[in-house]
Design a protein around this motif. Structure first.
Motif, PDB file in Angstrom:
ATOM      1  N   PRO A  25      22.586 -20.385 -61.254  1.00  0.00           N
ATOM      2  CA  PRO A  25      22.239 -20.398 -62.676  1.00  0.00           C
ATOM      3  C   PRO A  25      21.695 -19.029 -63.118  1.00  0.00           C
ATOM      4  O   PRO A  25      20.916 -18.410 -62.398  1.00  0.00           O
ATOM      5  CB  PRO A  25      21.145 -21.461 -62.784  1.00  0.00           C
ATOM      6  CG  PRO A  25      21.339 -22.335 -61.586  1.00  0.00           C
ATOM      7  CD  PRO A  25      21.883 -21.439 -60.506  1.00  0.00           C
ATOM      8  N   GLY A  26      22.152 -18.571 -64.253  1.00  0.00           N
ATOM      9  CA  GLY A  26      21.652 -17.309 -64.803  1.00  0.00           C
ATOM     10  C   GLY A  26      22.260 -16.067 -64.174  1.00  0.00           C
ATOM     11  O   GLY A  26      21.708 -14.971 -64.300  1.00  0.00           O
ATOM     12  N   PRO A  47      15.854 -17.958 -64.154  1.00  0.00           N
ATOM     13  CA  PRO A  47      17.210 -17.632 -64.617  1.00  0.00           C
ATOM     14  C   PRO A  47      17.322 -17.395 -66.125  1.00  0.00           C
ATOM     15  O   PRO A  47      18.158 -16.620 -66.563  1.00  0.00           O
ATOM     16  CB  PRO A  47      18.036 -18.852 -64.197  1.00  0.00           C
ATOM     17  CG  PRO A  47      17.076 -19.888 -63.754  1.00  0.00           C
ATOM     18  CD  PRO A  47      15.821 -19.193 -63.371  1.00  0.00           C
ATOM     19  N   SER A  68      17.402 -13.657 -67.452  1.00  0.00           N
ATOM     20  CA  SER A  68      18.439 -12.712 -67.030  1.00  0.00           C
ATOM     21  C   SER A  68      18.747 -11.640 -68.078  1.00  0.00           C
ATOM     22  O   SER A  68      18.781 -10.448 -67.776  1.00  0.00           O
ATOM     23  CB  SER A  68      19.745 -13.472 -66.741  1.00  0.00           C
ATOM     24  OG  SER A  68      19.993 -13.489 -65.371  1.00  0.00           O
TER      25      SER A  68
END
Lengths: 567, 333
Positions: free
Chosen positions: B22-23, B218, B221
């Motif tokens: 994720p991210g 995340p 980012s």
């Protein structure tokens, strides 16, 4: 050279290859938090006493749909031309842009929208069906007008009884022309009348109209305002040359020029005092405002105090009148006592305490006393519950007598501003609607608003607040024509662009742009859909949303489940 | 004026369901690259995060043909794929080598240098997440000074500065060289499209944050990528023919500390060490600054633009770019 061209998979040399898309893989199962679109309230909307839907009408302004923007304001406030000029705009105080590069000039845009529709006379049609009940409204000030207007939107006929010769109450007689030209007020009142609201002028209840005449109405809204100036309580206040602020302003607004001497002293620190001072200045007099506390405690709108100072009004703080003396029945001198600030009182402001033996005198040809206004409730036939000098009402604006409602400055919890009166009128209309047996649509405003830290300011390049056009100070102090001007269309559009539109999705695509999981799509109507089959819940969309219109909720939480059901 | 908005090419070539964390910044890089290049593209991926992200057999996320190859061979394989396409008479399909910092700065450097020297006609994108993330966060020569990795633990964090891959590539005098960031997708896509239209070797160095490897949440980012640009840690530039430098975005110049403090991999650093990083960043920035005339700003503070104070240098830059374009055309001919 041989050319290799494979037409089928079987012809290819043995090596691992993939032909399926990862779309088959439900990576949404990795998620433990879920992004959801959730529009929230903007702080301006929550703060606006009238509950104007500011982000909504701003969006319409940006699209140059000025009539629609006007209609949007009219849902909550029938007097945008008035409030766009005289409102103390608490909305701007809470604007999330305030701490960034200056609050958005919300009330200037409101005024722009109203003025843009100056030639537009048709208010939106009623939102509810016609009803047989009739309502009487006593007083045609902002509270009365707002109530009658909202009642007509709800389908009721209403009749406003106005004691004066012209409607408008304090808007007409208490606010000088240089802040609110009469033609603006007349236009907005006429628009309300055109909806079917009947205004009976020169009709004073308890005088030429009997209270019993109101008995044929199904409900009554008492909004007589606070029209009596409070007494100074010092000897000599009945001498010639001593005016009350209200009388002075009323004289001026009916076209008469009150007789004032060269040296004018104004007592008080509220809006009436400042209005009287700036008006006297325009008559070419030397004006000093005397206030018993200091500048910070002055209840007048700060901008007004600044303007008064710019124009040359003098201020004398921490003084209180002791005695007015004169010769031949005419005031010529005022004896004052110095004060100092003591412990805070119930209003939270520090209480002024007299300094014994500090008395001194000032020359005074004219004295205008504007130390506060009280309602005149002597016309009421029975003993209503009161709190202090005002009618006691609850949050629904009921008085305790069935069918009789009250609001505005005549009742409790006003703070003497136009917009609070408009709010009282609107709330009372809804209460009357419910009292008459109908169910109103929820009027509840949640007070959770988008906080400054929820706005992603990266997306908003710095751009200072608009400079409001105005006539010069040299000119303004000699004329009663309006000081501040309406924004130009260009200025209004630039200023409307500055609005963060906190909490309302504008479909700017930022969420979609930064999704690493390609899980956000936009349908033809422009709405976003999150593909929860694949969204891993990284939260970038929520974090990047420029205006706090998204939220991360724990997976499995009630909100998340609701969201799924919604889909 | 008003809000900053992005208008990206609408076609979504990259499929969801890929195996990125994720991210992931590297995944956004691929998404933007494929948006810029379109479906007539072949991607060559050496060992790196993207070997995994693309999905297990029989799945692939890229939506275009992908050639997975050995760690050190991104540039040489891409050269071969390009030659193969040329042999088939296909001069349209874009070849994209897509490698991490390990496969670019360290293991694939000789193949990269060779392809650059031969001026092979493909685009090489290095998504730089500043360590061997896929294998478990081991340091690479792209890891910055002071950072924690599993091979440079907090008690003795990385003591060397990040390798300056841009200067290495600039020394090869390749036609087009640029840096980009996932936080500025419009800039990245414009650069990749520009690269597509230039013949010869093109290298784009993309700053791609890694939430698990850099230890941050995340959702941050993009914020972190933006701070890297604003703090001058990662300047957004373009270099034509290895000589003409141009700045794509004037940084706001926020303290490096703000950027460092967002990330767990720098948590052990004391004020003195952060001071060293700030000094290094400032020094590198000044050195870079000397290579380009102050330029057109794709800046947030557009007020600067309206003052017109950089007008003369702007025109200078336009002429520089024009010259470069002429040179590029010549080499193409």
């Amino acid at each position: 050279m041989t050319k290799y061209k494979f037409t089928t998979v079987e012809e290819m040399p043995p090596l691992a290859f993939s032909l399926e898309s990862t779309r088959e893989i439900p990576t949404g199962s990795w998620r433990h938090v879920r992004p959801v679109y959730r529009d929230k309230n903007s702080p301006c909307h929550v703060t606006c006493p009238a509950g104007e839907k500011i982000p909504d009408y701003f969006e319409l302004v940006r699209q140059k749909k000025y009539k629609e923007a006007w209609y949007k304001i009219l849902e909550d406030n029938p007097l945008p031309g008035v409030t766009g000029r005289v409102c103390y705009h608490p909305c701007e105080g809470q604007c999330n842009r305030a701490g960034y590069d200056g609050a958005v000039a919300i009330h200037n845009i409101e005024r722009f929208v109203a003025d843009k529709n100056f030639k537009n006379r048709k208010l939106p049609a009623a939102v509810e069906a016609r009803k047989s009940e009739k309502v009487a409204v006593i007083g045609s000030g902002p509270a009365g007008l707002s109530c009658a207007y909202q009642l007509s939107r709800l389908g009721y006929r209403s009749v406003i009884y106005e004691a004066d010769h012209e409607p408008g109450g304090m808007l007409r007689y208490g606010i000088p022309d240089y802040r609110l030209p009469k033609k603006i007020l007349d236009k907005e009142i006429k628009d309300i009348e055109a909806l079917g609201v009947e205004i009976m002028v020169d009709s004073k209840i308890g005088d030429n109209v009997a209270w019993s005449e109101l008995e044929r109405y199904d409900a009554v809204f008492v909004a007589v305002g606070a029209t009596h100036s409070r007494k100074i309580g010092a000897p000599g206040e009945d001498l010639k040359g001593v005016y009350t602020g209200i009388d002075f302003l009323k004289e001026l607004s009916t076209g008469n020029v009150p007789k004032v001497g060269r040296q004018v002293l104004v007592l008080g620190g509220g809006n009436t005092a400042i209005d009287a001072a700036r008006s006297a200045l325009r008559l070419g007099k030397r004006v000093t405002v005397l206030y018993r506390r200091t500048r910070v405690e002055m209840p007048a709108v700060p901008e007004e105090i600044e303007e008064a100072e710019k124009e040359g009004v003098h201020f004398e703080f921490l003084v209180t009148p002791v005695k007015i003396s004169g010769s031949k029945g005419k005031a010529s001198e005022i004896e004052l006592m110095k004060m100092q600030l003591g412990e805070p009182d119930e209003s939270g402001r520090r209480r002024p305490v007299p300094v014994i033996g500090s008395n001194f005198s000032m020359r005074a040809d004219t004295i205008i006393s504007a130390i506060g206004e009280e309602p005149d409730l002597s016309f009421l036939p029975y003993s209503f519950l009161r709190k202090g000098i005002r009618l006691f009402v609850d949050d629904e604006h009921t008085t305790g007598v069935p069918g009789i409602f009250a609001g505005g400055d005549a009742a409790t919890n006003p703070n003497g501003t136009v917009v609070n009166a408009i709010r009282a009128g609107k709330e009372a209309a809804i209460s009357i609607h419910e009292f008459l047996g109908w169910r109103s649509r929820s009027n509840g405003v949640s007070h959770d608003a988008v906080k400054p830290e929820e706005v992603n300011t990266f997306y908003f390049p710095h751009e200072g607040r608009v400079e409001v056009p105005r006539i010069t100070v040299q000119k303004s102090k000699t004329t009663f024509s309006e000081v501040n001007k309406t924004l130009t269309e260009e200025q209004a559009l630039t200023e409307a662009e500055r609005c963060f539109t906190c909490g309302t999705c504008l479909h700017c695509d930022v969420c979609m742009t930064f999704c690493p999981d390609v899980a956000i799509s936009k349908d033809e109507s422009g709405e976003y859909t999150i593909d929860y089959e694949h969204c891993k819940g990284c939260g970038i969309c929520v974090n990047e949303c420029p205006r706090g219109a998204m939220e991360l909720v724990p997976e499995g939480a009630r909100e998340a489940v609701e969201e799924v059901e919604h889909i | 004026m008003g809000q900053i908005k992005y208008q990206l090419p609408p076609d979504e070539v990259l499929a969801p369901g890929h195996f990125a964390c994720p991210g992931c910044g590297a995944t956004l890089t691929m998404r933007y690259a494929l948006k810029a290049l379109g479906r007539k593209t072949v991607v060559v991926i050496p060992a790196c995060c993207w070997s995994v992200i693309d999905g297990p057999v029989p799945y692939s996320a890229a939506g275009v043909p992908v050639f997975h190859t050995a760690f050190e061979t991104a540039a040489s394989t891409a050269s071969g794929v390009k030659a193969g396409l040329d042999a088939q008479g296909d001069h349209e399909t874009t070849v994209l080598a897509f490698a991490g910092d390990g496969g670019t700065f360290d293991i694939g450097l000789q193949a990269l240098s060779g392809a650059a020297e031969r001026n092979e006609d493909f685009i090489y994108i290095c998504y730089d997440n500043e360590a061997y993330m896929n294998t478990g966060i081991q340091r690479s020569s792209a890891t910055p000074f002071g950072a924690w990795t599993t091979t440079t633990p907090a008690v003795s964090p990385k003591a060397e500065k990040k390798k300056n891959i841009i200067e290495i590539l600039a020394a090869h005098r390749i036609p087009y060289l640029a840096t980009a960031s996932v936080a500025y997708p419009d800039d990245m896509i414009a650069k990749i499209r520009k690269a597509k239209d230039i013949r010869g070797f093109k290298f784009i160095h993309v700053f791609s944050p890694c939430p698990p490897g850099w230890k941050f949440e995340p959702e941050d980012s993009i914020k972190i990528s933006r701070m890297a640009i604003e703090s001058k840690v990662f300047p957004l530039i373009e270099i034509i023919d290895g000589i003409d430098y141009a700045l794509s975005k004037e940084p706001d110049g926020i303290p490096v500390r703000d950027y460092i403090k967002m990330q767990g991999r720098f948590r052990h650093l004391n004020d003195e060490q952060i001071g060293i990083i700030q000094a290094n960043v400032t020094e590198d920035w000044e050195r870079l600054r000397a290579k380009f005339a102050p330029t057109r700003k794709v800046s947030r503070s557009r007020r600067d633009e309206s003052t017109g104070e950089n007008k003369s240098s702007q025109t200078r830059n336009v002429t520089r770019t024009k010259n470069a374009r002429k040179r590029a055309q010549k080499s193409r001919g």
